[in-house]
Structure formats: structure tokens, C-alpha cells
Motif scaffolding. Sequence first.
Motif, mmCIF file in Angstrom:
data_model
loop_
_atom_site.group_PDB
_atom_site.id
_atom_site.type_symbol
_atom_site.label_atom_id
_atom_site.label_comp_id
_atom_site.label_asym_id
_atom_site.label_seq_id
_atom_site.Cartn_x
_atom_site.Cartn_y
_atom_site.Cartn_z
ATOM 1 N N ASP A 1 -22.047 -16.010 1.354
ATOM 2 C CA ASP A 1 -23.246 -15.611 2.095
ATOM 3 C C ASP A 1 -23.051 -14.257 2.772
ATOM 4 O OD1 ASP A 1 -21.351 -16.733 3.803
ATOM 5 O OD2 ASP A 1 -22.835 -17.594 5.154
ATOM 6 N N GLN A 2 -21.846 -13.966 3.241
ATOM 7 C CA GLN A 2 -21.588 -12.657 3.842
ATOM 8 C C GLN A 2 -21.626 -11.549 2.797
ATOM 9 O OE1 GLN A 2 -18.311 -12.303 6.542
ATOM 10 N NE2 GLN A 2 -18.718 -14.262 7.553
ATOM 11 N N LEU A 3 -21.107 -11.838 1.605
ATOM 12 C CA LEU A 3 -21.200 -10.866 0.513
ATOM 13 C C LEU A 3 -22.658 -10.567 0.206
ATOM 14 C CD1 LEU A 3 -19.645 -9.328 -1.822
ATOM 15 C CD2 LEU A 3 -20.182 -11.330 -3.225
ATOM 16 N N GLU A 4 -23.480 -11.606 0.103
ATOM 17 C CA GLU A 4 -24.899 -11.442 -0.217
ATOM 18 C C GLU A 4 -25.670 -10.775 0.914
ATOM 19 O OE1 GLU A 4 -26.031 -15.390 -1.227
ATOM 20 O OE2 GLU A 4 -24.818 -15.420 -3.062
ATOM 21 N N ALA A 5 -25.096 -10.786 2.113
ATOM 22 C CA ALA A 5 -25.717 -10.084 3.240
ATOM 23 C C ALA A 5 -25.298 -8.624 3.306
ATOM 24 C CB ALA A 5 -25.350 -10.781 4.550
ATOM 25 N N GLY A 6 -24.451 -8.192 2.366
ATOM 26 C CA GLY A 6 -24.088 -6.783 2.277
ATOM 27 C C GLY A 6 -22.731 -6.407 2.818
ATOM 28 N N ALA A 7 -21.927 -7.384 3.249
ATOM 29 C CA ALA A 7 -20.614 -7.079 3.808
ATOM 30 C C ALA A 7 -19.653 -6.603 2.715
ATOM 31 C CB ALA A 7 -20.046 -8.298 4.513
ATOM 32 N N ASP A 8 -18.692 -5.774 3.105
ATOM 33 C CA ASP A 8 -17.661 -5.269 2.200
ATOM 34 C C ASP A 8 -16.755 -6.427 1.801
ATOM 35 O OD1 ASP A 8 -15.339 -4.182 1.062
ATOM 36 O OD2 ASP A 8 -15.391 -2.405 2.326
ATOM 37 N N VAL B 1 -37.290 -8.833 -11.156
ATOM 38 C CA VAL B 1 -36.723 -8.390 -9.885
ATOM 39 C C VAL B 1 -35.740 -7.256 -10.157
ATOM 40 C CG1 VAL B 1 -37.005 -10.608 -8.739
ATOM 41 C CG2 VAL B 1 -34.904 -10.148 -10.014
ATOM 42 N N SER B 2 -35.328 -6.582 -9.122
ATOM 43 C CA SER B 2 -34.344 -5.512 -9.249
ATOM 44 C C SER B 2 -32.950 -6.098 -9.442
ATOM 45 C CB SER B 2 -34.351 -4.624 -8.006
ATOM 46 O OG SER B 2 -35.620 -4.015 -7.828
ATOM 47 N N VAL B 3 -32.099 -5.336 -10.094
ATOM 48 C CA VAL B 3 -30.713 -5.755 -10.255
ATOM 49 C C VAL B 3 -30.050 -5.812 -8.886
ATOM 50 C CG1 VAL B 3 -28.470 -5.163 -11.239
ATOM 51 C CG2 VAL B 3 -30.553 -4.786 -12.571
ATOM 52 N N ASN B 4 -29.386 -6.912 -8.620
ATOM 53 C CA ASN B 4 -28.713 -7.112 -7.345
ATOM 54 C C ASN B 4 -27.258 -6.670 -7.454
ATOM 55 O OD1 ASN B 4 -27.253 -8.431 -5.165
ATOM 56 N ND2 ASN B 4 -29.122 -9.612 -4.806
ATOM 57 N N ASP B 5 -26.803 -5.841 -6.533
ATOM 58 C CA ASP B 5 -25.461 -5.262 -6.560
ATOM 59 C C ASP B 5 -24.374 -6.181 -6.020
ATOM 60 O OD1 ASP B 5 -24.998 -2.871 -7.744
ATOM 61 O OD2 ASP B 5 -25.358 -1.649 -5.970
ATOM 62 N N ASP B 6 -24.728 -7.235 -5.318
ATOM 63 C CA ASP B 6 -23.748 -7.973 -4.534
ATOM 64 C C ASP B 6 -22.519 -8.364 -5.343
ATOM 65 O OD1 ASP B 6 -25.508 -7.774 -2.430
ATOM 66 O OD2 ASP B 6 -26.312 -9.805 -2.670
#
Length: 410
Positions: free
Chosen positions: A165-172, A256-261
Motif C-alpha cells: 500500500d505504501q508503494l502504491e501511495a508513491g513511496a520509494d 486507464v493510464s499505465v501505472n508506474d508503481d
Amino acid sequence: MAAAMVALLVAVGVALGITWSQPKDTADQIGAKLRLPVEITADPARVDYARLDQRIGLVMQEANSVGLAVAAIERGRLRFIRGYGETLAGSGQRVTPDTVFRWASLSKAVAAALVTRLADQGRLSLDAPLSSMNTTLTLPGGTDKATVADLLSHRLGLVRNAWDDQLEAGADPRAIRGRLGTLPPFCPPGTCYAYQNVAYDAASEIVERATGEDYATAARTRLFEPLGMKNASVGRAGLENAGRWARPHRLGRHAVSVNDDYYKIPAAGGVNSSVRDLARWMLAQMGAAPSVLPAATLATMHEPRVATPPHGRRGAMDRALTDASYGLGWRTYRYGGHDLVGHRGSVDGYGSLILFDPADRSGIAMLWNSNRAVPARLQLEFFDMLYGLPPTDWLELPATPPAGRIEAAR
């Protein structure tokens, strides 16, 4: 009928572009061009591919289906390769065997192959403690009790999918790995299975430090290029720069757009390719490319190491695949009296699957661009026909597709 089957097999052989070749004498020379051994002949097929095509047609009529690419191999020979549907809903651009999709968690086997080959070459040990690998990963109680093999088989002692969930929230992801040691222990390392993504990507750091190459380069030069996987890549640019690539979709065929996570953790979910390349990868896993993936390497990766007890609700297909275990980047099962190796993958708007019988050198590979798992049900329809088992309606979809059947591209 026989003439039609010969024509189909010849067309499939031309489509894949693989011919028989003996392995090179320089078995350890990474980067050498290799043609995987596939013979396209008129030998009788055990699988009824006309029926398989009809069953795929039912999947493509499912309300949320967009595009799908399928390849099937029998006894080391390509028998079937086709694309269905569209790269983008409503675009009219057809999926072909060369359309590029995301592999999602099928990527874990690439990391396992890279690390295992480095171990074969004496560059590291699968039994080495992770504390000696100089990664950013921390674990409850320290990394000295967990090994490299524990990392690749999800036996780290962490709770399942720790901090995805932290990865999907944008964390390194490196920062997340550095904090995993603050979690309460789930079990002692090496004693139980709990699937990981962020933690698993410590494998990319191991590869980079052992080779002196970035992870994408190591995957390309040590696996993809030697295997002739021309459309395979690691990272978002590799997907979006492909000549023809499938856009992701959610329910209702909503693009949808490609998700980078999950591209940020390439060892866990960063690979892209066409189904043609996925077929090459499957052949290599069956022993067809010993100069790149020797038999001993495959045995190490495919060996069941930890039981994978189910969590949550299980469907009929998952109940039918018994003795579920995990090796190094691969799942293992028992079905119809046979041992199978495979993996499934899912990332926002994409799905993937590979399942094969290494002893029989037969299997099926699929890539699709929606977040529905219905195509995965085709795997046991294939194996029922392969093994001559009584047919089971694993799809559980309407028997008669509506008008306007989806065209297939060979």
C-alpha cells in the motif's frame, strides 16, 4: 482435416520464427544468439485447438474482455499462437502475437533466473545470509537469519504483501525496504510462506551489485537477447515504446493510464513482452536453451521449497490444482497426476499467466489487458485436453457467444 492442421502448424511456425538448432558448445557464453528448438510438424496434436479457439472466443465475449494473446506448446513444439480483441477498447487495432503486454508477477521468475545463474557461476550463494548482500532490505530481527533463497521463495518472515500500500501511495521502494524491519515478525525466516513484492525487489539490488549492471541491462543481455526475446524489456519505457502495445483497462472496458508503481520494483513486476516472447521463455523453462538456462539451474528454480496454503476464498480451479508450493520465482502444483510449474500476474489493467508440464514439455501462456481473471480459467481447459481428462467447464460462461464474435490474429 489433416491438410488444414498441417496448414495451421506451418502458419504458426512462420509466426513464431523459431527453428531447430543444436545448443552452442560455449554453454556459458551469455549474449550469444540462440534459436530455441521448436519443430512444426504434422504430428497429431493431443489438444483440440479448434475447441481451444472456440473457448477463447467465449472469454472474449465476456463483458469486460478487451485483448488477449495466447500461445500453447506440446512436447517442445509450438502448436498455437494467436491474438484476440483490441489493444485499446474501440480502437479497432487488433492484438497480435507481437503485441506487448505487462508480465506483472511473472517477472519474479526473471529475477530468480538471474540470481540463480549468478550462483551457478560462483558470484554468490543462494544460502548466503541477506545481511551479506548489501541491500536496502531490513527484516524483523535482522537479515542474518534469512537467505537469498528465502528472499526468492517468499520465506522472509514478513506479513503477506508487506507495505504494498505504501508503494502504491508513491513511496520509494528502497525507503520502504529500509523500514520493513520495524514490522512485527510473522514467522521465523525460512519457516513459512508469505508473498512479497517490495521485499522481493531486493533481488534487483543483488543482481546489480553482482554484475555491475543496472537490472534492466542484466535481464536484457543475460536472458532476453540470448533467448531471442526481441520485444522483451524491463520498465515503462519498454512498454510504451513498443511498436504495438496493449493499453490497460478496468471493469467496463474502461481504459486507464499505465501505472508506474510496480515498475519501481522491477524484480517483482517490471517485465514486458509479447506472447511470442513469453512462449520462448516457456520453452527455455522446459530445457530448450541449456546454454542460457542449464538443466541444473531450472531444477533449482522449480524445486518446491515451501507450501503455499490458500488465503481467502478459493475457486474450483484453485482447488483442482493441489500440492501448491513455491520454488524460486515459480509456483508448483499437482494436476491430473502430473507436476506443473507456473505463475500468474496481475497489475492495474493487465493480467498474465504461464503454466507448463516440464516433464512433458507442454504448456500454455497468456497475456491480457483487463483486470479480470477470467482468461486464467483457460489453463485447465488446455491441460484437460492435453491429458485426455473428461472435459470440465472451467470457464463457467454462457455456452453460446452473442453475434459479432471477436476476430483472432495469427
